[in-house]
Design a protein around this motif. Structure first.
Motif, PDB file in Angstrom:
ATOM      1  N   ILE A  79      -0.789  -6.474  -5.145  1.00  0.00           N
ATOM      2  CA  ILE A  79       0.190  -7.130  -4.325  1.00  0.00           C
ATOM      3  C   ILE A  79       0.878  -8.273  -4.983  1.00  0.00           C
ATOM      4  N   LYS A  80       2.261  -8.297  -4.876  1.00  0.00           N
ATOM      5  CA  LYS A  80       3.218  -9.297  -5.566  1.00  0.00           C
ATOM      6  C   LYS A  80       4.244  -9.931  -4.598  1.00  0.00           C
ATOM      7  N   GLN A  81       3.727  -9.763  -3.216  1.00  0.00           N
ATOM      8  CA  GLN A  81       4.538 -10.318  -2.125  1.00  0.00           C
ATOM      9  C   GLN A  81       3.861 -11.198  -1.157  1.00  0.00           C
ATOM     10  N   TYR A  82       4.072 -12.240  -0.735  1.00  0.00           N
ATOM     11  CA  TYR A  82       3.070 -13.303  -0.020  1.00  0.00           C
ATOM     12  C   TYR A  82       3.997 -13.732   1.101  1.00  0.00           C
ATOM     13  N   LEU A  83       3.436 -13.840   2.227  1.00  0.00           N
ATOM     14  CA  LEU A  83       4.196 -14.499   3.550  1.00  0.00           C
ATOM     15  C   LEU A  83       3.041 -15.484   3.729  1.00  0.00           C
ATOM     16  N   ASP A  84       3.207 -16.713   3.591  1.00  0.00           N
ATOM     17  CA  ASP A  84       2.230 -17.925   3.685  1.00  0.00           C
ATOM     18  C   ASP A  84       2.462 -18.693   5.034  1.00  0.00           C
ATOM     19  N   HIS A  96       1.865 -20.115  -4.543  1.00  0.00           N
ATOM     20  CA  HIS A  96       2.692 -19.667  -5.551  1.00  0.00           C
ATOM     21  C   HIS A  96       2.188 -19.952  -6.883  1.00  0.00           C
ATOM     22  N   GLN A  97       1.680 -21.119  -7.131  1.00  0.00           N
ATOM     23  CA  GLN A  97       1.134 -21.551  -8.377  1.00  0.00           C
ATOM     24  C   GLN A  97      -0.122 -20.790  -8.759  1.00  0.00           C
ATOM     25  N   VAL A  98      -0.989 -20.525  -7.876  1.00  0.00           N
ATOM     26  CA  VAL A  98      -2.083 -19.756  -8.011  1.00  0.00           C
ATOM     27  C   VAL A  98      -1.732 -18.215  -8.475  1.00  0.00           C
ATOM     28  N   VAL A  99      -0.892 -17.643  -7.672  1.00  0.00           N
ATOM     29  CA  VAL A  99      -0.588 -16.171  -7.815  1.00  0.00           C
ATOM     30  C   VAL A  99       0.214 -16.041  -8.881  1.00  0.00           C
ATOM     31  N   GLN A 100       1.340 -16.903  -9.059  1.00  0.00           N
ATOM     32  CA  GLN A 100       2.293 -16.556 -10.207  1.00  0.00           C
ATOM     33  C   GLN A 100       1.745 -16.822 -11.492  1.00  0.00           C
ATOM     34  N   ARG A 101       0.569 -17.817 -11.562  1.00  0.00           N
ATOM     35  CA  ARG A 101      -0.195 -17.778 -12.855  1.00  0.00           C
ATOM     36  C   ARG A 101      -0.942 -16.429 -13.340  1.00  0.00           C
ATOM     37  N   ILE A 102      -1.155 -15.752 -12.479  1.00  0.00           N
ATOM     38  CA  ILE A 102      -1.587 -14.437 -12.484  1.00  0.00           C
ATOM     39  C   ILE A 102      -0.569 -13.204 -12.514  1.00  0.00           C
ATOM     40  N   GLU A 103       0.157 -13.090 -11.716  1.00  0.00           N
ATOM     41  CA  GLU A 103       1.474 -12.430 -11.690  1.00  0.00           C
ATOM     42  C   GLU A 103       2.687 -12.931 -11.662  1.00  0.00           C
ATOM     43  N   LYS A 152      15.120 -10.608   3.020  1.00  0.00           N
ATOM     44  CA  LYS A 152      15.692 -10.421   1.759  1.00  0.00           C
ATOM     45  C   LYS A 152      14.570 -10.395   0.663  1.00  0.00           C
ATOM     46  N   THR A 153      13.624 -11.296   0.952  1.00  0.00           N
ATOM     47  CA  THR A 153      12.477 -11.610  -0.131  1.00  0.00           C
ATOM     48  C   THR A 153      11.328 -10.574  -0.240  1.00  0.00           C
ATOM     49  N   ILE A 154      10.880 -10.077   1.047  1.00  0.00           N
ATOM     50  CA  ILE A 154       9.899  -9.368   1.092  1.00  0.00           C
ATOM     51  C   ILE A 154      10.187  -7.957   1.516  1.00  0.00           C
ATOM     52  N   ASP A 155       9.840  -6.877   0.869  1.00  0.00           N
ATOM     53  CA  ASP A 155       9.962  -5.583   1.130  1.00  0.00           C
ATOM     54  C   ASP A 155       8.803  -4.998   2.014  1.00  0.00           C
ATOM     55  N   PHE A 156       9.194  -4.874   3.118  1.00  0.00           N
ATOM     56  CA  PHE A 156       7.986  -4.558   4.243  1.00  0.00           C
ATOM     57  C   PHE A 156       7.855  -2.816   4.116  1.00  0.00           C
ATOM     58  N   SER A 157       8.361  -2.271   3.107  1.00  0.00           N
ATOM     59  CA  SER A 157       7.994  -0.879   2.838  1.00  0.00           C
ATOM     60  C   SER A 157       6.629  -0.962   1.790  1.00  0.00           C
ATOM     61  N   GLU A 158       6.304  -2.039   1.347  1.00  0.00           N
ATOM     62  CA  GLU A 158       5.139  -2.013   0.130  1.00  0.00           C
ATOM     63  C   GLU A 158       4.376  -3.222   0.738  1.00  0.00           C
ATOM     64  N   PRO A 159       3.132  -3.140   0.168  1.00  0.00           N
ATOM     65  CA  PRO A 159       2.116  -4.011   0.808  1.00  0.00           C
ATOM     66  C   PRO A 159       2.486  -5.463   0.587  1.00  0.00           C
ATOM     67  N   ASP A 185       0.975  -5.468  12.900  1.00  0.00           N
ATOM     68  CA  ASP A 185       1.632  -4.255  13.214  1.00  0.00           C
ATOM     69  C   ASP A 185       2.824  -4.214  12.150  1.00  0.00           C
ATOM     70  N   ALA A 186       3.412  -5.371  11.627  1.00  0.00           N
ATOM     71  CA  ALA A 186       4.617  -5.166  10.973  1.00  0.00           C
ATOM     72  C   ALA A 186       4.600  -5.047   9.488  1.00  0.00           C
ATOM     73  N   ILE A 187       3.303  -5.093   8.934  1.00  0.00           N
ATOM     74  CA  ILE A 187       3.080  -4.907   7.486  1.00  0.00           C
ATOM     75  C   ILE A 187       2.227  -3.742   7.079  1.00  0.00           C
ATOM     76  N   PRO A 188       2.562  -3.126   6.203  1.00  0.00           N
ATOM     77  CA  PRO A 188       2.349  -1.810   6.023  1.00  0.00           C
ATOM     78  C   PRO A 188       0.829  -1.484   5.500  1.00  0.00           C
ATOM     79  N   SER A 189       0.434  -0.276   5.471  1.00  0.00           N
ATOM     80  CA  SER A 189      -0.907   0.008   4.761  1.00  0.00           C
ATOM     81  C   SER A 189      -1.003  -0.488   3.337  1.00  0.00           C
ATOM     82  N   GLY A 190      -2.243  -0.752   3.292  1.00  0.00           N
ATOM     83  CA  GLY A 190      -2.383  -1.474   1.839  1.00  0.00           C
ATOM     84  C   GLY A 190      -2.254  -2.908   1.861  1.00  0.00           C
ATOM     85  N   SER A 191      -1.613  -3.488   2.809  1.00  0.00           N
ATOM     86  CA  SER A 191      -1.426  -4.997   2.785  1.00  0.00           C
ATOM     87  C   SER A 191      -2.851  -5.916   3.198  1.00  0.00           C
ATOM     88  N   PHE A 192      -2.744  -6.951   2.860  1.00  0.00           N
ATOM     89  CA  PHE A 192      -4.020  -7.831   3.066  1.00  0.00           C
ATOM     90  C   PHE A 192      -3.757  -9.188   3.839  1.00  0.00           C
TER      91      PHE A 192
END
Length: 277
Positions: A79-84, A96-103, A152-159, A185-192
């Motif tokens: 996963i490369k998109q986060y809603l915090d 963002h600092q934690v995840v962008q350091r990795i991805e 605009k930022t998050i593609d809800f067709s992807e996890p 309900d609003a997020i797709p399969s494979g989301s966490f």
């Protein structure tokens, strides 16, 4: 961000900040020894410390759970998109600092409605075009999900990785599970989904949890519900919980063994990460 001396005088308070009531974000900042809090926020911390001297561990356990969950999601899920939701004030390790350091290509949208968070957060993110902060009520899912920046930022067709860490326990209504259901309900399969929450363990620590709840509710902040395991699990409907499931935040994949017993207050906050099938 390094800790500094907190604001101490009315002259230091910008006109747009209401200090007639403690702010959730600023109280957490006080728990984490931050600099963006005022006397009324520190009063909440002092009242909690009268019941549990190790009170600041609530804030640290919640923050460290979020950091470890973020590392797991960034490294293991693709996963490369986060809603915090309810991001709070900037601290040493933000999502963002934690995840962008990795991805490095990860995109993050923080959601909050505290004016101090909005001012400090936007300044912090000025040079990061992959990370955004919006003002919205996290307890009104449609307001968040239909926000222009979110769409605009998050593609809800992807996890998506959705966070509600240290947030829902500040919602007093009985429909807290419905709020989470709408998000899920609003997020797709494979989301966490990552959730942390004040906890009534319904055992010998239950009197402490109920006392803490009473202090929070009658403090200048006015919120802080300690819910049971069954109630918290109802906020993650249909999700496959990542091992070890819903556990104390301090016990969710700690960075090392515990060499000393947990303080009683650490047994009153839990967290879990779940995958939507």
């Amino acid at each position: 961000m390094p800790a500094a001396e907190p604001a101490t005088s009315e002259d230091a308070i910008p006109a747009y900040i209401d200090v007639s009531k403690a702010s959730v974000a600023r109280v957490y900042d006080a728990f984490l020894n931050g600099k963006d809090n005022y006397e009324i926020d520190r009063e909440v911390l002092r009242r909690i410390q009268q019941v549990a001297p190790e009170a600041t561990q609530l804030g640290w356990d919640n923050r460290e759970f979020l950091i470890r969950a973020s590392r797991f999601i960034a490294r293991q899920t693709g996963i490369k998109q986060y809603l915090d939701c309810g991001s709070g004030l900037p601290t040493a390790e933000n999502t963002h600092q934690v995840v962008q350091r990795i991805e490095p290509e990860s995109r993050i949208v923080y959601v909050d409605n505290d004016p101090v968070v909005m001012a400090h957060g936007r300044a912090l993110l000025e040079e990061n075009d992959q990370t955004h902060l919006i003002g919205a009520d996290i307890f009104k899912p449609r307001e968040v999900l239909e926000n222009e920046v979110v769409r605009k930022t998050i593609d809800f067709s992807e996890p998506v990785a959705l966070y509600q860490c240290g947030t829902i326990h500040h919602y007093s209504g009985d429909d807290y599970a419905d709020i989470m259901q709408e998000y899920i309900d609003a997020i797709p399969s494979g989301s966490f989904v990552a959730v942390s929450h004040f906890y009534d363990p319904e055992n010998e620590d239950s009197p402490l949890a109920r006392k803490l709840e009473e202090v929070f509710l009658h403090s200048p902040m006015g919120s802080g519900w300690f819910r049971t395991r069954e109630q918290i699990l109802s906020m993650m409907p249909g999700l496959e919980l990542v091992e070890p499931g819903l556990v104390l935040c301090a016990n969710w994949w700690p960075d090392g063994p515990h060499v000393k017993p947990l303080a009683p207050i650490q047994r009153c906050i839990v967290g879990a990460v779940g995958r939507k099938p």
